[in-house]
Enzyme design. Structure first.
Site: not given
Lengths: 553, 169
Positions: A113, A163
């Protein structure tokens, strides 16, 4: 000390002297925004309406201040929304560092995503880009990004950080801010040949481009022009590098440039090119551009030599070093006859009055009248952009911010915000067409939220004027999709966003409205009702030479 | 007028290097005929041998554009005088029966090609050499019927005793 990746990002930015960031948060960049929150007032973060606005704002900030602009975006659409802004900065050689986050390393390559290969996408529009693969590489990579952005020919660099790396920890040791790599020096024999050339010129002409601004050559350029007594023409990107009120100033060259500037290029015997690239908007017909001239090309980027036009003399290097060196080496020259000759060709720019419509020339001249020499003019792309180039008298570098290379409609809102945030003591006046304004008017929200004091002048002709002008000349007046005549009430739009809205409906309102808007210290929009039939003239058709110039339509 | 240009580029050995170089060629409109990459004797660097067809006046521009890439350390223009180059060809030809196989073997011997695989109906041959020699060989084996072929594109080294890395480190 041991820090996490997000803290390292902010610490390395602090090292580089960054205090302002434009951006937009999202899933993968949350850790960095969390740290930004904890860092409090160390950084001023401007939340834009759209990431494109953030990238243009970083660009505008950089053009106005000369510092590196920084923007933040999250993965996926956040990063792709930066693309137009990065490309705009790349085409105009603007130093900028874009920091994007990506999905965690374990999710990369799985179409996760909001995953996107932003380094792959931005490869052709950045000087270089990085994906950081470990937290240990993070600080060195960001430092390197700044180094690349400010060294040699400047430009944007993107750093993509997965991330998990923004959370991973490692040792961090502060370092001093990056300084540009030393630029290559011109070869001695090239320099001597250049001096010889300048000493023997009879009809020298200086052609300045954006490089004359980004090099910060400053007033040395004026001293140089005076020493070799050469008139100065400028590309759109070079406007401001040489003061408009100087005796040697001839002005804008190229497609919509001054007749005498283009004729001077055709007649000169020596053309000194300072940080310019003979773009197709300047040298429409490369074979007929400066046909009588020996060309001395001075540029920091060796790849510019002979790229668009073969030149006889090359000086590779920083203008800020090359220009003073040449000034010192050349004897005082005098070319009064040549200067008089160019003067005799002078044909001032004139915007014909059409009916009762507001005349854009008068609007821009009023902006000039009520602002000082430090004011920053920001334009979008289209007819108003060229009018702003023709009618405003730029006297200092970094006072005209415009998307010259990429020609990005929608550029002005972000860029004007960036300029105003970066230069709070300078007045910022922005010109935009109604077409370009529709593209990014959502940034009115940002202007309002942060009370960014930009005077936004919408040259509202209800049509896509520049394209329509081409349809008049080259497409038999078939106005395919350039006559939208949208019913948008820009004053109401401004007010809806919490921005003061004003309108100029006739020439006699120009002075009072412009003066009032410029005196206000808050964002204000002026809707100027101009004619759909105004044209930008003169015009050299694409591929044409100065003899093909169109002066009437 | 176009000519064949062989460039040796010393590049940083990092991911995405091939994409950066190939992307530069495609967006600037330069034609790549072949491109080979390998790690060098120093694992920090890779060497690319790029063969392209271009007009002579663009050679300098191509080199300068390559040098602008952050990953490119050095570019050398190679030619027959200053370099030695070679290319590898693998070609699978039809060869059923002893006569056909013997004919192919005779040709192999003439060109110094090697047999890498044999089946009832085919032989796979390997040849190294300059592009001209490989093309000549391909022409000759065509009469037997080519099933498939693969070529690596040229790789090259400068003549003499130095390395491309010498003045970079």
């Amino acid at each position: 000390m041991e820090l996490n990746g997000s803290q390292i990002v902010l610490e390395t930015l602090k090292e580089q002297g960054v205090d302002t960031i434009f951006g937009y948060p999202g899933g993968t960049i949350l850790n960095i925004f969390d740290e930004l929150y904890k860092y409090g007032d160390t950084f001023k973060h401007i939340l834009t309406s759209h990431e494109q606005g953030a990238s243009h704002a970083a660009d505008g900030y950089s053009r106005a201040t000369g510092k590196v602009g920084v923007c933040f975006a999250t993965s996926g659409p956040g990063s792709t929304n930066l693309v137009t802004g990065i490309a705009t900065a790349y085409m105009d050689s603007i130093p900028m560092v874009a920091i994007t986050c990506n999905v965690g390393t374990s999710l990369i390559g799985r179409d996760s995503f909001q995953e996107i290969d932003i380094t792959g996408i931005t490869m052709p529009i950045t000087k270089h880009n990085f994906m950081v693969k470990s937290v240990e590489e993070l600080a060195p990579t960001i430092r390197k990004a700044f180094k690349i952005a400010i060294s040699g020919r400047k430009g944007p660099v993107l750093v993509d950080i997965p991330k998990d790396i923004t959370a991973a920890k490692c040792e961090y040791t502060p370092e001093p801010a990056q300084v540009p790599d030393e630029s290559k020096k011109a070869k001695k024999h090239c320099f001597e040949a250049a001096v010889e050339l300048l000493s023997n010129a009879k009809k020298p002409l200086i052609y300045v481009g954006g490089g004359a601004i980004s090099s910060n050559v400053g007033e040395d350029l004026i001293t140089f022009a005076e020493k070799i007594d050469a008139p100065v023409v400028s590309s759109l990107m070079g406007l401001g590098a040489f003061p408009n009120n100087h005796e040697l100033h001839v002005g804008l060259i190229g497609m919509h440039g001054r007749y005498e500037a283009n004729r001077a290029a055709a007649q000169c015997d020596v053309l000194v090119v300072c940080g310019a690239r003979f773009s197709d908007r300047v040298a429409g017909n490369r074979g007929k551009f400066a046909p009588k001239a020996e060309i001395l090309h001075i540029d920091i980027d060796a790849a510019e030599m002979d790229k668009n036009l073969v030149s006889n003399y090359h000086l590779r290097g920083d203008l800020a070093e090359a220009i003073p060196a040449l000034t010192k080496a050349v004897e005082q020259q005098s070319h009064s006859e040549w200067k008089e000759e160019i003067n005799s060709w002078k044909r001032p720019f004139v915007q014909n009055q059409i009916g009762d419509y507001v005349n854009p020339q008068l609007v821009i001249e009023a902006a000039d009248k009520y602002t000082d020499d430090d004011a920053i003019i920001v334009t979008d792309v289209g007819q108003h952009q060229l009018w702003a180039a023709q009618f405003y008298k730029y006297k200092k570098p970094r006072t005209l911010l415009t998307s010259g290379g990429l020609g990005t409609m929608g550029y002005s809102m972000g860029a004007a915000m960036g300029a105003a945030v970066g230069c709070p003591n300078q007045k910022v006046v922005m010109f935009v067409g109604d077409g370009g304004f529709h593209m990014n008017l959502s940034e009115l929200a940002t202007m309002a939220s942060y009370q960014i004091p930009v005077v936004m002048v919408v040259m509202n002709n209800t049509v896509l004027g520049m394209v329509r002008q081409w349809q008049k000349i080259f497409y038999g007046n078939r106005f395919a999709d350039t006559d939208p005549h949208r019913a948008t009430d820009f004053v109401k739009v401004a007010e809806a966003f919490g921005v003061k809205g004003m309108r100029i409906s006739s020439n006699d309102e120009i002075d009072s409205v412009m003066k009032a808007a410029i005196e206000m210290n808050e964002p204000v929009l002026i809707d100027c009702v101009i004619s759909p039939d105004s044209n930008v003239l003169p015009m050299i058709p694409p591929g044409g030479a100065h003899t093909d110039i169109i002066e009437k339509m | 007028m176009t000519e064949k240009l062989i460039l040796a580029a010393l590049v940083k050995n990092t991911s995405g290097t091939l994409q950066r170089v190939a992307g530069l060629f495609s967006r600037r409109g330069y034609n790549i005929d072949s491109l080979t990459v390998c790690e060098t004797e120093d694992p920090r660097f890779s060497r690319m041998t790029i063969v392209c067809t271009t007009q002579p006046e663009y050679v300098r521009q191509i080199c300068q554009q390559l040098l602008k890439l952050e990953i490119v350390e050095k570019v050398v223009v190679l030619n027959d005088e200053n370099a030695v180059g070679s290319e590898l060809l693998l070609v699978k030809v039809k060869a059923q029966g002893i006569d056909a196989k013997n004919a192919v073997l005779a040709l192999n011997q003439k060109y110094g090609a090697r047999v890498k695989d044999v089946t009832l109906k085919s032989m796979t041959l390997e040849l190294t050499g300059t592009a001209d020699v490989l093309e000549e060989f391909i022409d000759k084996v065509e009469q037997y019927g080519i099933i498939e072929l693969a070529r690596t594109g040229a790789t090259a080294l400068e003549r003499g005793e130095h390395s491309i890395i010498d003045d970079v480190i």
